[in-house]
Design a protein around this motif. Structure first.
Motif, short mmCIF file in Angstrom:
data_model
loop_
_atom_site.label_atom_id
_atom_site.label_comp_id
_atom_site.label_asym_id
_atom_site.label_seq_id
_atom_site.Cartn_x
_atom_site.Cartn_y
_atom_site.Cartn_z
N ILE A 104 5.73 4.94 4.91
CA ILE A 104 6.30 4.70 6.24
C ILE A 104 7.65 4.01 6.11
O ILE A 104 8.61 4.36 6.81
CB ILE A 104 5.33 3.86 7.10
N THR A 105 7.76 3.05 5.20
CA THR A 105 9.03 2.36 4.97
C THR A 105 10.10 3.33 4.49
O THR A 105 11.25 3.29 4.96
CB THR A 105 8.84 1.22 3.95
N ASN A 106 9.74 4.22 3.56
CA ASN A 106 10.69 5.22 3.08
C ASN A 106 11.13 6.16 4.20
O ASN A 106 12.30 6.53 4.29
CB ASN A 106 10.09 6.02 1.91
N MET A 164 16.85 6.28 9.43
CA MET A 164 18.10 5.53 9.62
C MET A 164 19.30 6.34 9.14
O MET A 164 20.32 6.43 9.83
CB MET A 164 18.05 4.21 8.85
N LYS A 165 19.16 6.93 7.95
CA LYS A 165 20.26 7.73 7.39
C LYS A 165 20.55 8.95 8.25
O LYS A 165 21.70 9.34 8.41
CB LYS A 165 19.92 8.16 5.96
N ALA A 166 19.49 9.56 8.80
CA ALA A 166 19.65 10.76 9.62
C ALA A 166 20.05 10.41 11.06
O ALA A 166 20.32 11.30 11.86
CB ALA A 166 18.36 11.56 9.63
N LYS A 167 20.07 9.12 11.37
CA LYS A 167 20.40 8.64 12.72
C LYS A 167 19.46 9.25 13.77
O LYS A 167 19.87 9.60 14.87
CB LYS A 167 21.85 8.89 13.06
N LEU A 188 5.33 0.15 11.77
CA LEU A 188 5.47 -0.94 10.80
C LEU A 188 5.25 -2.30 11.46
O LEU A 188 4.66 -3.20 10.86
CB LEU A 188 6.85 -0.89 10.13
N GLY A 189 5.71 -2.43 12.70
CA GLY A 189 5.50 -3.68 13.43
C GLY A 189 4.03 -3.95 13.68
O GLY A 189 3.56 -5.09 13.54
N SER A 214 0.84 -1.20 0.00
CA SER A 214 0.00 0.00 0.00
C SER A 214 0.88 1.26 0.00
O SER A 214 2.04 1.22 0.43
CB SER A 214 -0.93 0.00 1.21
N GLN A 215 0.31 2.35 -0.48
CA GLN A 215 1.06 3.60 -0.54
C GLN A 215 1.46 4.08 0.85
O GLN A 215 2.58 4.56 1.04
CB GLN A 215 0.23 4.68 -1.23
#
Length: 148
Positions: free
Chosen positions: A8-10, A16-19, A31-32, A2-3
Motif C-alpha cells: 500500500i505504501t509503494n 504521488m508520482k502519477a499525480k 494507511l491512516g 507487513s507485506q
C-alpha cells in the motif's frame, strides 16, 4: 512492516508520482486506518490484521453506497464507489458463488449441522476459511437456505 502495508505504501508513492489525486486520497485513507489501529492497540499489524481493517472499510463503503443511493445522492455514491474500487485492490481474490456454496456444503457435512440452531457453529467454521475471500452476508444467506 507487513507485506500488505508495504504494498500500500509503494502504491501511494506511485500515485504521488502519477499525480492521481483520487487514488492517493483513498490509499492515504487506508494507511491512516491501519496506522490508527496500530496506535490504538500499540502493536504493528500483521497482514491478517491489516486485511481485517481493509475489510471493515469495504463494508463501510458498501453500506454508505446503499444509504446514499436510497437518499438519491448520486454525487456521494460516485465518490464512495471510486474509493471502493481502490480499496478492493488490496482484498484477496473473491471466491465464486459456486466455490462458496461448495465450502458451505462441506462445512455442513463436517459439523453435522441440520438445523438453524447450528448456524453459529457453521459461521465460526466458515469465517476462518472464507474471511476476506467471500462476503460473509452471502455465506449467511446460503447457510440459511441449506438449513431451512
Amino acid at each position: 512492516m507487513s507485506q500488505l502495508k508495504q504494498l500500500i505504501t509503494n502504491d501511494m508513492k506511485l500515485a504521488m508520482k502519477a499525480k492521481d489525486k483520487e487514488a492517493l486520497k483513498a490509499i492515504r485513507m487506508i494507511l491512516g486506518a491501519i496506522k490508527q489501529k496500530e496506535i490504538d492497540e500499540r502493536i504493528e499489524l500483521t497482514d491478517g490484521q491489516a486485511l481485517s481493517v481493509i475489510q471493515k472499510m469495504v463494508k463501510q463503503r458498501k453500506d454508505s453506497i446503499s444509504q446514499f443511493s436510497d437518499a438519491g445522492r448520486t454525487d456521494l455514491v460516485d465518490i464512495e464507489e471510486a474509493e471502493l474500487l481502490i480499496i478492493n485492490n488490496y482484498m484477496p481474490k473473491q471466491l465464486s458463488k459456486d466455490e462458496v456454496e461448495a465450502a458451505v456444503i462441506k462445512a455442513i457435512s463436517e459439523t453435522g449441522a441440520d438445523s438453524m440452531k447450528d448456524m453459529g457453529k457453521l459461521m465460526g467454521v466458515l469465517k476462518g476459511q472464507l474471511d476476506g475471500k467471500a462476503d460473509m452476508g452471502v455465506v449467511s444467506q446460503l447457510i440459511k437456505a441449506k438449513l431451512s
